[in-house]
Design a protein around this motif. Structure first.
Motif: not given
Length: 291
Positions: A267-269, A193-197, A138, A201, A228, A79
């Motif tokens: 952000s989720e990640k 930073p995320t699995n979705r665009t 992304y 973040p 992203p 992270s």
């Protein structure tokens, strides 16, 4: 009783040394004949030539297996860290303290921000990064399609920081009680930073101490988003003109005009509760305006 060894004079010792260097009776130089000196020299030349070749081969094999664009091991960077500017550090914490009545005090802050934002100058960015990126997605690049075998980078313009860009207000609010700080997330190669665009973040700042002293918090770009299109980062060699996306935060200080602030990238990640790394996913600093 054994006879005492005769003590030799300095001249005799010099004569013995000269005889050792060159023995004319047996044709030896320093204890060896010229033929033996040739043999031993050839041996050591061959030995060190083989050792050098093996070492060079090992280094070449190692370098051949390394990817110059991506580090083999980056498992400790799960992270990213988060930093804040002006980066004025105290003994253990970041203390952004200035005096609105002292020009030298707030000019110090503006100088730090101006130097930090130099690479983000609109003209420089449009010259170096003129690729038309698609916002909200992304920027994935499988191939090196940029000039000189590089990958493209999306421009981040200083003007995108709005009132905290230094264009509208060259003092960044440090001549009054509305100071701007700039939040930057550190780079990690190939990091998303995320699995979705569809959810970018974003920076969120909260007041940990002195909540009544902060009347308003504003973010630039809007909502504090880090688009992203600036992810992933492919490394300095692959993207030599890349600059980190930034978020400027402007605080309206009232009352005692000091507070303890935490700004984190949501952000989720991105984790932020690592006790051993206080800068992972967040940054905590003290903000104080004197007069």
């Amino acid at each position: 009783m054994a006879a005492l060894k005769e003590k030799r004079t300095c001249g005799q010792r010099c004569e013995d040394f000269g005889h050792f260097v060159w023995d004319s009776d047996e044709g030896k130089f320093m204890g060896r004949t010229p033929e033996k000196w040739v043999y031993i020299s050839l041996y050591y030349v061959s030995f060190y030539a083989v050792m050098t070749s093996l070492f060079s081969l090992a280094i070449w094999t190692l370098m051949y297996t390394l990817d110059p664009y991506t580090p083999d091991y980056q498992d400790r960077l799960a992270s990213p860290g988060v930093m804040v500017w002006p980066d004025t550090y105290g003994e253990e914490v970041i203390e952004i303290t200035y005096n609105t009545s002292d020009k030298a005090s707030w000019m110090k802050m503006t100088k730090i921000l101006n130097e930090f934002l130099e690479p983000y100058n609109d003209t420089k960015q449009l010259e170096c990064n003129n690729y038309n990126c698609t916002k909200g997605k992304y920027f994935l690049q499988k191939h090196f399609l940029g000039p000189h075998h590089t990958k493209y980078s999306c421009p981040f313009l200083q003007s995108m920081l709005g009132p905290c860009s230094g264009f509208e207000d060259p003092t960044f609010g440090y001549n009054c009680s509305m100071p701007c700080v700039i939040i930057k997330m550190n780079r990690i190669i190939n990091y998303l930073p995320t699995n979705r665009t569809d959810v970018a973040p974003y920076v969120n700042c909260t007041v940990l101490e002195g909540e009544g002293n902060v009347a308003k918090i504003e973010y630039y770009p809007e909502n504090g988003n880090m688009d992203p299109s600036y992810f992933p980062y492919y490394g300095r060699l692959a993207q030599p003109s890349y600059v980190n996306p930034l978020v400027a935060v402007r605080f309206s200080l009232v009352g005692a005009k000091h507070a303890k602030i935490q700004c984190r990238v949501v952000s989720e990640k991105i984790s932020y509760e690592n006790y051993h790394d206080p800068y992972e996913g967040k940054v905590i600093f003290y903000l104080k305006a004197l007069k």
